[in-house]
Scaffold this active site. Structure first.
Site, PDB file in Angstrom:
ATOM      1  N   LYS A  87     138.015   2.956  20.409  1.00 35.06           N
ATOM      2  CA  LYS A  87     139.292   2.928  19.685  1.00 35.06           C
ATOM      3  C   LYS A  87     140.386   2.838  20.739  1.00 35.06           C
ATOM      4  O   LYS A  87     140.721   3.812  21.415  1.00 35.06           O
ATOM      5  CB  LYS A  87     139.446   4.221  18.876  1.00 35.06           C
ATOM      6  CG  LYS A  87     140.348   4.112  17.647  1.00 35.06           C
ATOM      7  CD  LYS A  87     141.774   3.704  17.918  1.00 35.06           C
ATOM      8  CE  LYS A  87     142.666   4.838  18.365  1.00 35.06           C
ATOM      9  NZ  LYS A  87     144.048   4.436  18.676  1.00 35.06           N
ATOM     10  N   GLU A  90     154.093  17.163  32.776  1.00 39.23           N
ATOM     11  CA  GLU A  90     153.809  15.753  33.046  1.00 39.23           C
ATOM     12  C   GLU A  90     154.860  14.912  32.314  1.00 39.23           C
ATOM     13  O   GLU A  90     154.879  14.862  31.084  1.00 39.23           O
ATOM     14  CB  GLU A  90     152.405  15.376  32.540  1.00 39.23           C
ATOM     15  CG  GLU A  90     152.014  13.965  32.909  1.00 39.23           C
ATOM     16  CD  GLU A  90     150.623  13.566  32.424  1.00 39.23           C
ATOM     17  OE1 GLU A  90     150.274  13.911  31.277  1.00 39.23           O
ATOM     18  OE2 GLU A  90     149.905  12.900  33.195  1.00 39.23           O
ATOM     19  N   CYS A  98     148.112   8.901  35.074  1.00 38.02           N
ATOM     20  CA  CYS A  98     147.704  10.312  35.021  1.00 38.02           C
ATOM     21  C   CYS A  98     147.684  10.922  36.415  1.00 38.02           C
ATOM     22  O   CYS A  98     147.996  12.089  36.589  1.00 38.02           O
ATOM     23  CB  CYS A  98     146.350  10.438  34.345  1.00 38.02           C
ATOM     24  SG  CYS A  98     145.152   9.273  34.964  1.00 38.02           S
ATOM     25  N   GLU A 135     139.960  13.543  29.951  1.00 36.04           N
ATOM     26  CA  GLU A 135     140.838  13.278  31.104  1.00 36.04           C
ATOM     27  C   GLU A 135     142.263  13.350  30.581  1.00 36.04           C
ATOM     28  O   GLU A 135     142.686  12.488  29.820  1.00 36.04           O
ATOM     29  CB  GLU A 135     140.500  11.893  31.680  1.00 36.04           C
ATOM     30  CG  GLU A 135     140.943  11.759  33.117  1.00 36.04           C
ATOM     31  CD  GLU A 135     142.372  11.308  33.225  1.00 36.04           C
ATOM     32  OE1 GLU A 135     143.264  12.191  33.188  1.00 36.04           O
ATOM     33  OE2 GLU A 135     142.608  10.101  33.335  1.00 36.04           O
TER      34      GLU A 135
HETATM   35  P1  TAP Z   1     147.740  10.211  23.003  1.00 29.15           P
HETATM   36  O1  TAP Z   1     148.422  10.458  21.714  1.00 29.15           O
HETATM   37  O2  TAP Z   1     146.930  11.305  23.571  1.00 29.15           O
HETATM   38  O3  TAP Z   1     146.844   8.880  22.817  1.00 29.15           O
HETATM   39  C1  TAP Z   1     145.675   8.577  23.532  1.00 29.15           C
HETATM   40  C2  TAP Z   1     144.681   7.950  22.568  1.00 29.15           C
HETATM   41  O4  TAP Z   1     144.337   8.897  21.553  1.00 29.15           O
HETATM   42  C3  TAP Z   1     145.225   6.731  21.825  1.00 29.15           C
HETATM   43  O5  TAP Z   1     144.177   5.816  21.573  1.00 29.15           O
HETATM   44  C4  TAP Z   1     145.692   7.349  20.525  1.00 29.15           C
HETATM   45  O6  TAP Z   1     145.823   6.423  19.492  1.00 29.15           O
HETATM   46  C5  TAP Z   1     144.589   8.339  20.270  1.00 29.15           C
HETATM   47  N1  TAP Z   1     144.941   9.390  19.341  1.00 29.15           N
HETATM   48  C6  TAP Z   1     146.173   9.838  18.986  1.00 29.15           C
HETATM   49  N2  TAP Z   1     146.068  10.823  18.081  1.00 29.15           N
HETATM   50  C7  TAP Z   1     144.747  11.015  17.861  1.00 29.15           C
HETATM   51  C8  TAP Z   1     144.000  11.900  17.046  1.00 29.15           C
HETATM   52  N3  TAP Z   1     144.590  12.792  16.244  1.00 29.15           N
HETATM   53  N4  TAP Z   1     142.647  11.836  17.074  1.00 29.15           N
HETATM   54  C9  TAP Z   1     142.023  10.940  17.873  1.00 29.15           C
HETATM   55  N5  TAP Z   1     142.685  10.059  18.653  1.00 29.15           N
HETATM   56  C10 TAP Z   1     144.029  10.095  18.656  1.00 29.15           C
HETATM   57  O7  TAP Z   1     148.747   9.771  24.050  1.00 29.15           O
HETATM   58  P2  TAP Z   1     149.997   8.822  23.765  1.00 29.15           P
HETATM   59  O8  TAP Z   1     150.616   9.009  22.441  1.00 29.15           O
HETATM   60  O9  TAP Z   1     149.489   7.500  24.044  1.00 29.15           O
HETATM   61  O10 TAP Z   1     151.018   9.388  24.810  1.00 29.15           O
HETATM   62  C11 TAP Z   1     151.600  10.688  24.636  1.00 29.15           C
HETATM   63  C12 TAP Z   1     151.613  11.436  25.938  1.00 29.15           C
HETATM   64  O11 TAP Z   1     150.266  11.571  26.419  1.00 29.15           O
HETATM   65  C13 TAP Z   1     152.315  10.703  27.055  1.00 29.15           C
HETATM   66  O12 TAP Z   1     153.657  10.947  27.087  1.00 29.15           O
HETATM   67  C14 TAP Z   1     151.618  11.232  28.283  1.00 29.15           C
HETATM   68  O13 TAP Z   1     152.181  12.410  28.751  1.00 29.15           O
HETATM   69  C15 TAP Z   1     150.240  11.534  27.802  1.00 29.15           C
HETATM   70  N6  TAP Z   1     149.292  10.490  28.219  1.00 29.15           N
HETATM   71  C16 TAP Z   1     148.456  10.784  29.197  1.00 29.15           C
HETATM   72  C17 TAP Z   1     147.558   9.840  29.620  1.00 29.15           C
HETATM   73  C18 TAP Z   1     146.624  10.168  30.687  1.00 29.15           C
HETATM   74  S1  TAP Z   1     145.802   9.021  31.422  1.00 29.15           S
HETATM   75  N7  TAP Z   1     146.416  11.371  31.029  1.00 29.15           N
HETATM   76  C19 TAP Z   1     147.526   8.579  29.058  1.00 29.15           C
HETATM   77  C20 TAP Z   1     148.393   8.283  28.023  1.00 29.15           C
HETATM   78  C21 TAP Z   1     149.267   9.269  27.619  1.00 29.15           C
HETATM   79  P3  TAP Z   1     147.303   5.820  19.190  1.00 29.15           P
HETATM   80  O14 TAP Z   1     147.749   5.195  20.453  1.00 29.15           O
HETATM   81  O15 TAP Z   1     147.056   4.860  18.132  1.00 29.15           O
HETATM   82  O16 TAP Z   1     148.139   7.002  18.793  1.00 29.15           O
END
Ligand code: TAP
Length: 485
Positions: free
Chosen positions: A179, A387, A288, A254
């Protein structure tokens, strides 16, 4: 979307076939460089996840599960080659989807190919052991795939994270359901299409794009999943772990970091400077392992921070396709989130000592945050603790080695750390005391190395991806003891 790849619009990839999601709907994808509509992806649902998991189960129990390891490796080698043939196309797609400068986007495609190459070579080299035991027994271990693995990946490095997670899972004989993030799913779909073209059996690699709270949550809570790997926010990581606990399934998480780059006064500053100034700017800080805290020994603090501030002030942020030092952040929400930290810094009287420029003619609807260096941030301030996931560097002073360790370890995270010094003893003492999954001495990131195990300590998560070690996470050990007088 790409003509050459011939990707159909708004479909899910299940059982080797592109089909409509059960919702019949698509999600519009924006280009963060101009805020305009760029493409659309399917809104996959729980029903699509059900179908995908059943298809992967059939593959794991059927053709894919029965395939000799060296043949799995050959398919993955073929995929590596095909990805390399499409680097320009994938790079452009990623630049538009994520806002990543073209050079970095292309490098991500090359890295993705390299993951498949590395894990292709590893597929037939993972084996069990024999164990000396009691007289009259022969004991051996097998490393077996979990079966069906779920992969929920974020928007910041879609190709690299797909490569490291799906690559290791496929190499060990698991069938995968992926996903991707709703904001950046296009290159995942493109790599799925390339996997289809090289002839992976149906169900070995299914992709269901969609919303996190819909498709992502259905995947992580699905009873038919045998392992789930997640990269993203700590909040969603907690949800994933709770969902997995329901069926007592293994999880790899992660969850990001607040990584320190620790600079001692005896460091070679000319060598350090590019890493200190780039370590928090790459991918607009949405990395990250970004080196987002700069810890400098008191006596060198003014010199080091001035050098970094000057370097950053010479940078330009602008559209991904113009390939500048820094591109936009991914979306409006992220733009507002990063700016809220800059506003907080100003409100609390912290000083901006360096800031990049916005490119001339950058579209006003693009999500541009100039890389910014903030001086003398107290180690317990939110800017030094949380972060930000944007191009903001918090500079912090330390007195001595003891103080450096205390500050380096003084956040909830523990993903990576950089140490800069000419004193090998000091570097090694610190490397051992810093709580982080990867520690870099007189470099930062080691060029990304797919061979190097990667993952967090403390709040950054657990389990390791990358390298040979990831293969252990995607397999379970079975011990067979034979009694033979
Ligand atoms: P998340 O919401 O954690 O998204 C990561 C993945 O999880 C996406 O595929 C997302 O789908 C999915 N997801 C979201 N809600 C979920 C749920 N309830 N159950 C299962 N999967 C779910 O991160 P984001 O919204 O992309 O970013 C938010 C914050 O996360 C950022 O500001 C940053 O601080 C952090 N972040 C950290 C990393 C790493 S590498 N550590 C990477 C990205 C973001 P959707 O995209 O469709 O919501």
């Amino acid at each position: 979307m790409s003509d050459e790849l011939n990707l159909p619009v708004g479909k899910v990839l299940i059982d080797g076939v592109w089909s409509d999601p059960s919702s019949g709907e698509v999600i519009t994808v924006l280009n963060p460089s101009d805020g305009g509509d760029y493409a659309s992806i399917a809104r996959g649902t729980a029903e699509d996840i059900d179908t995908a998991v059943a298809s992967s189960r059939a593959a794991a129990d059927g053709a894919w599960g029965a395939m000799p390891a060296f043949e799995r490796g050959r398919l993955m080698h073929d995929l590596n080659r095909l990805i390399l043939e499409h680097v320009d196309e994938l790079g452009l797609m990623e630049a538009r989807d994520v806002g990543k400068p073209l050079r970095q986007a292309r490098a991500d495609a090359v890295a993705c190919a390299r993951y498949f190459e590395f894990y292709a070579g590893a597929a037939d080299k993972l084996h069990g052991e024999t164990i000396p035991y009691l007289d009259g027994y022969s004991v051996m271990t097998f490393r077996e795939p979990h079966g069906v693995t779920g992969h929920v990946i974020p928007w910041n490095y879609p190709m690299q994270i797909l490569g490291r997670s799906v690559g290791a899972a496929l190499a060990t004989g698991n069938a995968c359901v992926l996903k991707p993030a709703e904001d950046a799913g296009l290159t995942s779909l493109a790599i799925g299409e390339l996997a289809r073209q090289v002839g992976f059996p149906p169900g070995a690699f299914n992709i269901v794009p969609g919303y996190g709270e819909e498709a992502g949550s259905a995947l992580s809570a699905h009873p038919g999943i045998d392992h789930i790997s997640f990269t993203g926010s700590p909040e969603v990581g907690t949800l994933i772990q709770k969902a997995a606990a329901e069926f007592r399934r293994p999880v790899t998480l992660e969850l990001g970091g607040k990584s320190p780059q620790v600079v001692f006064a005896d460091a070679d500053l000319d060598k350090a400077l590019p890493f200190l100034s780039q370590g928090f700017v790459q991918n607009a800080g949405q990395t990250c392992s970004a080196g987002s805290r700069l810890l400098v020994e008191d006596s060198a603090y003014d010199q080091v921070t001035e050098m970094v501030a000057e370097k950053v002030s010479a940078m330009t942020v602008g559209p991904a396709e113009r390939d500048m030092d820094c591109g936009p952040v991914i979306n409006k929400q992220q733009f507002e989130r990063v700016n809220s930290y800059l506003e907080l810094a100003a409100r609390d009287g912290l000083t901006t000592i360096g800031q990049a420029k916005l490119a001339a003619n950058a579209p006003s609807e693009g999500y541009y945050v100039p890389p910014t260096v903030i001086g003398d941030v107290p180690a317990d301030h939110r800017l030094a603790q949380e972060e930000i996931f944007g191009p903001v560097l918090s500079c912090i002073r330390f007195r001595d080695e003891e103080d450096a360790v205390r500050i380096a370890n003084g956040t909830p995270f523990g993903l990576t750390a950089g140490i800069w010094t000419d004193d090998v003893g000091k570097a090694m003492r610190l490397a051992k005391r810093v709580k982080a999954g990867q520690v870099f001495i007189n470099n930062y990131g080691a060029g990304g190395g797919v061979e190097l195990p990667f993952g967090g300590m403390k709040g950054s998560g657990f389990g390791r991806e990358k390298g040979f070690e990831a293969l252990h996470g995607f397999t379970a050990t079975k011990t067979v003891a034979i009694k033979h007088d």
